[in-house]
Design an enzyme around this catalytic site. Structure first.
Site, PDB file in Angstrom:
ATOM      1  N   ASP A  11      -6.315 -39.683  45.331  1.00 21.71           N
ATOM      2  CA  ASP A  11      -7.749 -39.806  45.028  1.00 21.71           C
ATOM      3  C   ASP A  11      -8.183 -41.272  45.006  1.00 21.71           C
ATOM      4  O   ASP A  11      -7.353 -42.188  44.962  1.00 21.71           O
ATOM      5  CB  ASP A  11      -8.019 -39.152  43.670  1.00 21.71           C
ATOM      6  CG  ASP A  11      -9.512 -39.001  43.362  1.00 21.71           C
ATOM      7  OD1 ASP A  11     -10.336 -39.020  44.301  1.00 21.71           O
ATOM      8  OD2 ASP A  11      -9.858 -38.864  42.170  1.00 21.71           O
ATOM      9  N   GLU A  60     -10.966 -44.609  48.886  1.00 19.73           N
ATOM     10  CA  GLU A  60     -11.912 -45.129  49.905  1.00 19.73           C
ATOM     11  C   GLU A  60     -11.728 -46.634  50.091  1.00 19.73           C
ATOM     12  O   GLU A  60     -11.946 -47.088  51.220  1.00 19.73           O
ATOM     13  CB  GLU A  60     -13.353 -44.794  49.493  1.00 19.73           C
ATOM     14  CG  GLU A  60     -13.670 -43.307  49.482  1.00 19.73           C
ATOM     15  CD  GLU A  60     -12.957 -42.522  48.391  1.00 19.73           C
ATOM     16  OE1 GLU A  60     -12.680 -43.117  47.336  1.00 19.73           O
ATOM     17  OE2 GLU A  60     -12.678 -41.332  48.615  1.00 19.73           O
ATOM     18  N   ASP A  86     -16.298 -34.572  45.786  1.00 14.98           N
ATOM     19  CA  ASP A  86     -17.072 -34.100  44.638  1.00 14.98           C
ATOM     20  C   ASP A  86     -18.365 -33.388  44.999  1.00 14.98           C
ATOM     21  O   ASP A  86     -19.465 -33.931  44.826  1.00 14.98           O
ATOM     22  CB  ASP A  86     -17.378 -35.282  43.706  1.00 14.98           C
ATOM     23  CG  ASP A  86     -16.106 -35.921  43.189  1.00 14.98           C
ATOM     24  OD1 ASP A  86     -15.034 -35.306  43.333  1.00 14.98           O
ATOM     25  OD2 ASP A  86     -16.186 -37.038  42.655  1.00 14.98           O
TER      26      ASP A  86
HETATM   27  O1  MIG Z   1     -14.288 -40.758  39.531  1.00 14.26           O
HETATM   28  O2  MIG Z   1      -9.817 -37.805  38.636  1.00 14.26           O
HETATM   29  O3  MIG Z   1     -12.853 -36.413  43.583  1.00 14.26           O
HETATM   30  O4  MIG Z   1     -11.576 -34.386  42.167  1.00 14.26           O
HETATM   31  O5  MIG Z   1     -11.380 -34.687  39.376  1.00 14.26           O
HETATM   32  C1  MIG Z   1     -13.828 -39.441  39.529  1.00 14.26           C
HETATM   33  C2  MIG Z   1     -11.101 -37.372  38.294  1.00 14.26           C
HETATM   34  C3  MIG Z   1     -12.376 -39.397  39.877  1.00 14.26           C
HETATM   35  C4  MIG Z   1     -12.705 -37.842  41.685  1.00 14.26           C
HETATM   36  C5  MIG Z   1     -12.125 -36.679  42.402  1.00 14.26           C
HETATM   37  C6  MIG Z   1     -12.116 -35.482  41.495  1.00 14.26           C
HETATM   38  C7  MIG Z   1     -11.322 -35.793  40.245  1.00 14.26           C
HETATM   39  C8  MIG Z   1     -11.906 -37.009  39.548  1.00 14.26           C
HETATM   40  N1  MIG Z   1     -11.938 -38.142  40.483  1.00 14.26           N
END
Ligand code: MIG
Length: 642
Positions: free
Chosen positions: A314, A317, A427
């Site tokens: 995660d 980017e 999201d």
């Molecule tokens: O700023 O880890 O897309 O699936 O639950 C949010 C917390 C960070 C973004 C991910 C989402 C995840 C969340 N993350």
């Protein structure tokens, strides 16, 4: 690199293209301007005049319909949780598309890891233009007789798609906010009690110690290894998240080693960039640097040694809440504003300064990578970051757990990452329109090789409702990645929390009954560079009507699906391009079927019913569902045929 003897692919080069790793086959370059395009060297813009009937398919994970014509898309991986129709960038950059007027068809792949704008009839309704911010571009034009033929050539160019372990085709439950082993046990028990199949429970950032990658909070997860085992005896794989940013904290091994070896992204002056994400201040590993990538990849061993067999990457980017440097600038500016008499425009300027701290474009120009031995400013290769994070993990799995197949998917992506993992589409929100968006994104993702993909079922942000969840599950049954996930603070959406528990059980069981079919069709698509989820017009080439169908898909070679994606609907219109056998499922062993002729039909589908259409001459195998994928007998199948 193997030489691709594909006379249908032409490659043109502009500037000094980076070797991005998207392409695995070598193609000689052709001099001049790409076939069918004009090039304006002053503005670095390639343009093509669209024919009246041209439709544009592809570009992967983007907003709007299956046909991309009429909007402007910018490949610039962005952490933006508001997936509105007017957005131009999401988390992914998948720069391949096909232009098709029904007869004449060609494909284009833009291999450029910086920002690239695809204006598909937005500025000028008839002009498709491509504008890379930095024109160091490999521009591929792919000819062929049909979209599927072109897609196959393209995929030969970029290499075979990632195949996850078969259990990853099961159903997964996730939520940001499962804080303890107890919370997770409760989820497992909730499903077990109702007999709803479940193969995975995802662990979001809450499992970590202070959001530090490769750590486990020992109070909330005492004896983690045994907990992983305990869940496995329940048939459940735990799938933890890994974030891109590494917490700056003395004594934390990942930080210390990265620092000592110079593995973090540096600013112009050679200092490590300081950004802030969930852990607080972080450094970003330079995944583009081979040595750093190898180092970070091997860190996953902490978790694979504990029995973990799947991950989701995660914030890659990379998402930036703020950088230390930019925050200083903002504070200085705020002080200036404070001294001034603000008129109303001044007030809005002030608001902009404060409101644009996160993911600020300036910040992406503040740091550098060491890429193929050269210092490269981040923004020029921005869209590779998530790809290389995932590549880093995937390549290390071959070393740290060579005899295991690991589940891996990522939020950010670039073409080429499809060889290393899948994607989830980030999201989204608990909205009906986002269910439709999920449907419409699947073909573009598949075209770009991202076969193992899916959205957060039920919606991530906002509060879901039982009916939306049910309709979304009914579509999710067909997406390879099938995960219910939601955000911290939203309404809880584990299926056992709803009233219609039996209906949900029947639906998830139907998914498990369909796994032999879904898995086989998926493998076929992966091995033959095909698509698992397709728009109708890719197969029914002669049927004009199919060209405009935005809410029905082909799923594998035997099925057409027509999900219900609107609130309070107990049926929908479906267009059949040929006679088909409708199978209206309430459960894997409770359905009615009817042969319907080619043409338009209004078809009833109560809230708990799934519409499946079997094509002529095809068979739909159905297994007896089990609590986990591994327990399904994939040999003993019932068949519905037409
Ligand atoms: O700023 O880890 O897309 O699936 O639950 C949010 C917390 C960070 C973004 C991910 C989402 C995840 C969340 N993350």
């Amino acid at each position: 690199m193997e030489y691709a003897h594909n006379k249908y692919i032409k490659k043109y080069e502009f500037g000094n293209p980076y070797d991005t790793g998207a392409v695995v086959a070598r193609i000689d370059k052709t001099a001049g301007i790409p076939d069918r395009f004009r090039f304006d060297a002053e503005t670095d813009t390639f343009s093509y005049t669209m024919k009246e009937k041209d439709m544009v398919f592809g570009l992967g994970e983007t907003v709007r319909g299956i046909n991309k014509r009429g909007w402007i898309y910018v490949s610039n991986n962005s952490d933006d949780p508001v997936h509105d129709e007017n957005k131009t960038s999401l988390y992914a950059s998948q720069n391949f598309f096909v232009v098709d007027d029904g007869k004449d068809v060609f494909g284009v792949f833009i291999d450029n890891p910086g920002s690239v704008t695809f204006d598909i009839g937005y500025t000028d309704a008839n002009v498709l233009s491509i504008h890379p911010e930095y024109n160091d571009t490999s521009f591929y034009v792919i000819e062929g007789a049909s979209p599927l033929e072109i897609i196959r050539s393209f995929r030969e160019l970029i290499g075979k798609s990632y195949i996850p372990p078969i259990w990853a085709f099961g159903y997964g439950q996730s939520r940001w906010g499962y804080k303890t082993a107890g919370d997770i046990r409760e989820v497992a028990a909730g499903y077990k009690e109702l007999g709803i199949p479940l193969d995975m429970i995802y662990m979001d950032i809450d499992y970590m110690q202070d959001f530090k990658d490769f750590t486990i909070n020992p109070e909330r997860f005492p004896d983690f290894e045994n907990f992983v085992k305990e869940m496995k005896t329940e048939g459940i794989h735990l799938v933890p998240i890994i974030d891109a940013g590494v917490k700056i904290e003395e004594g934390y091994d990942v930080y210390e080693e990265g620092k000592a070896n110079g593995y973090f992204c540096k600013k112009e002056n050679g200092e490590d960039l300081v950004a802030a994400v969930w852990p607080g201040k972080v450094h970003f590993p330079d995944f583009l640097n081979e040595e750093a990538s190898r180092w970070f990849g091997e860190k996953y061993k902490v978790l694979t040694d504990a029995g973990i067999e799947g991950f989701w990457n995660d914030m890659n980017e990379p998402a930036i809440f703020y950088t230390e440097d930019h925050l200083k600038e903002v504070f200085a500016q705020v002080k200036e504003f404070e001294q001034k008499e603000l008129d109303i425009w001044g007030f809005f300027d002030f608001k902009d300064v404060v409101g644009s701290i996160a993911n600020n474009p300036e910040d992406y120009r503040r740091f550098y990578h060491e890429f193929h031995g050269q210092k490269v400013r981040h923004d020029r290769v921005h869209n590779l970051y998530g790809f290389y994070m995932t590549k880093s993990a995937s390549e290390s799995f071959e070393k740290i757990c060579p005899d295991k197949q690991i589940l891996m998917f990522s939020r950010a992506s670039y073409t080429g990452m499809h060889r290393y993992g899948g994607v989830w589409t980030g999201d989204n929100c608990s909205r009906w329109s986002h269910l439709l968006m999920n449907i419409q994104m699947m073909p573009g993702l598949n075209m770009n090789g991202f076969l193992y993909s899916g959205a957060d079922i039920g919606g991530f942000g906002g509060n879901t409702t039982e009916d939306l969840m049910m309709r979304w599950v009914e579509f999710g049954i067909f997406t390879p990645l099938f995960r219910n996930h939601s955000a911290l603070g939203t309404r809880e959406q584990e299926l056992y929390r709803f009233d219609r528990k039996e209906d949900f059980r029947h639906l998830i069981e139907l998914r498990y009954a369909l796994i032999p079919y879904i898995y086989e069709e998926f493998i076929k698509a992966a091995e033959h560079n095909g698509m698992y989820m397709m728009p109708l017009s890719f197969v029914y080439r002669e049927d004009e009507r199919c060209r405009e169908i935005e809410d029905q898909l082909l799923a594998g070679e035997a099925l057409m699906i027509a999900p219900v994606y609107e609130q309070n609907k107990t049926g929908r219109y479906v267009y059949l391009p040929e006679a088909m056998r409708l199978v209206r499922f309430r459960a894997y062993n409770d359905y009615d079927t009817e042969v319907l002729p080619k043409g338009d039909h209004y078809i009833k589908a109560a809230l708990n019913e799934v519409l499946v259409f079997l094509r002529p001459g095809k068979e739909l195998p159905l297994a007896t569902p089990a609590r986990q994928v591994d327990r399904i007998n994939r040999k003993e199948l019932q068949r519905i045929s037409f």
